[in-house]
Enzyme design. Sequence first.
Site, PDB file in Angstrom:
ATOM      1  N   ASP A   4       0.889  -1.282  -0.389  1.00  0.00           N
ATOM      2  CA  ASP A   4      -0.079  -0.103   0.331  1.00  0.00           C
ATOM      3  C   ASP A   4       1.262   1.262   0.316  1.00  0.00           C
ATOM      4  OD1 ASP A   4      -2.391   1.486   0.658  1.00  0.00           O
ATOM      5  OD2 ASP A   4      -1.817   2.264   2.358  1.00  0.00           O
ATOM      6  N   ASP A   6      -0.200   5.199   0.565  1.00  0.00           N
ATOM      7  CA  ASP A   6      -0.582   6.422   1.875  1.00  0.00           C
ATOM      8  C   ASP A   6      -0.205   5.549   3.433  1.00  0.00           C
ATOM      9  OD1 ASP A   6      -1.029   8.545   0.230  1.00  0.00           O
ATOM     10  OD2 ASP A   6      -2.133   7.208  -0.734  1.00  0.00           O
ATOM     11  N   THR A 105      -2.545   1.305  -4.541  1.00  0.00           N
ATOM     12  CA  THR A 105      -3.069   2.254  -3.261  1.00  0.00           C
ATOM     13  C   THR A 105      -4.601   3.093  -4.047  1.00  0.00           C
ATOM     14  OG1 THR A 105      -2.728   4.537  -3.202  1.00  0.00           O
ATOM     15  CG2 THR A 105      -1.716   2.850  -6.054  1.00  0.00           C
ATOM     16  N   LYS A 137     -10.524  -0.671  -2.869  1.00  0.00           N
ATOM     17  CA  LYS A 137     -10.879  -0.775  -1.236  1.00  0.00           C
ATOM     18  C   LYS A 137     -11.584  -0.460  -0.823  1.00  0.00           C
ATOM     19  CE  LYS A 137      -5.413  -0.934  -1.453  1.00  0.00           C
ATOM     20  NZ  LYS A 137      -4.853  -0.475  -0.832  1.00  0.00           N
ATOM     21  N   ASP A 162      -1.679  -0.397   6.677  1.00  0.00           N
ATOM     22  CA  ASP A 162      -1.850   0.510   6.902  1.00  0.00           C
ATOM     23  C   ASP A 162      -3.372   0.582   8.270  1.00  0.00           C
ATOM     24  OD1 ASP A 162      -2.573   3.580   7.148  1.00  0.00           O
ATOM     25  OD2 ASP A 162      -2.617   2.238   5.114  1.00  0.00           O
TER      26      ASP A 162
END
Length: 215
Positions: A4, A6, A105, A137, A162
Amino acid sequence: MLFDMDGTLVDSEKLWDVALQELAAVYGGTLSDTARRAIIGTSMAESMRILHDDLGQPERDRQASAEWINARILELFGTGLRWRPGALTLLRAVRAAGIPTALVTSSGRPLVEVALDTLGRDSFDAVVCGDEVGAAKPHPEPYLTAARLLEVPIERCVAIEDSPTGVASALAAGAAVLAVPAEVPLPPTDGVHQLESLTGADLELLAALLGEPPA
């Protein structure tokens, strides 16, 4: 390896904070902490829905808001991105070992192109952006797409995330998941190995997550 962006590789969520609060102010309001946490890891369309609902202005045009945010984020990303602790070291180790690697992402391609100036365009064999998949996502499609582009079975991939949204996407796809919470705490979840930061991650750990001997 499936990374990922960010909050995982780069500390960009604070820049998103700036842009989102600025847009909320343009609309005469303030984005709540609850809504901000809910936005992390979501698609742009979903982010704008959350923002509009939080401000009590659900009638606003999501596309217009998204275009405003994208323009502002491009400016902010252009000022430079900071790596998350341990992220650059791990990425370099993965690349040095010749492990197929993808960036997965929710951000759109124009923004990702700016971020790649920091991340390195040769750091990834494939890049999957949020505006290039049919379902974002937490749907599994982004991670399944990345595995297909790498020509690696998803069950042989480790995804590093995250956010709850990203973790859900990777789990649903069937990847092994390493979670490194940034802005939002993550509850213990079956099938998810959690670390405080990527400074504790290495090739031995990644191999162990796949049940393999160290490379």
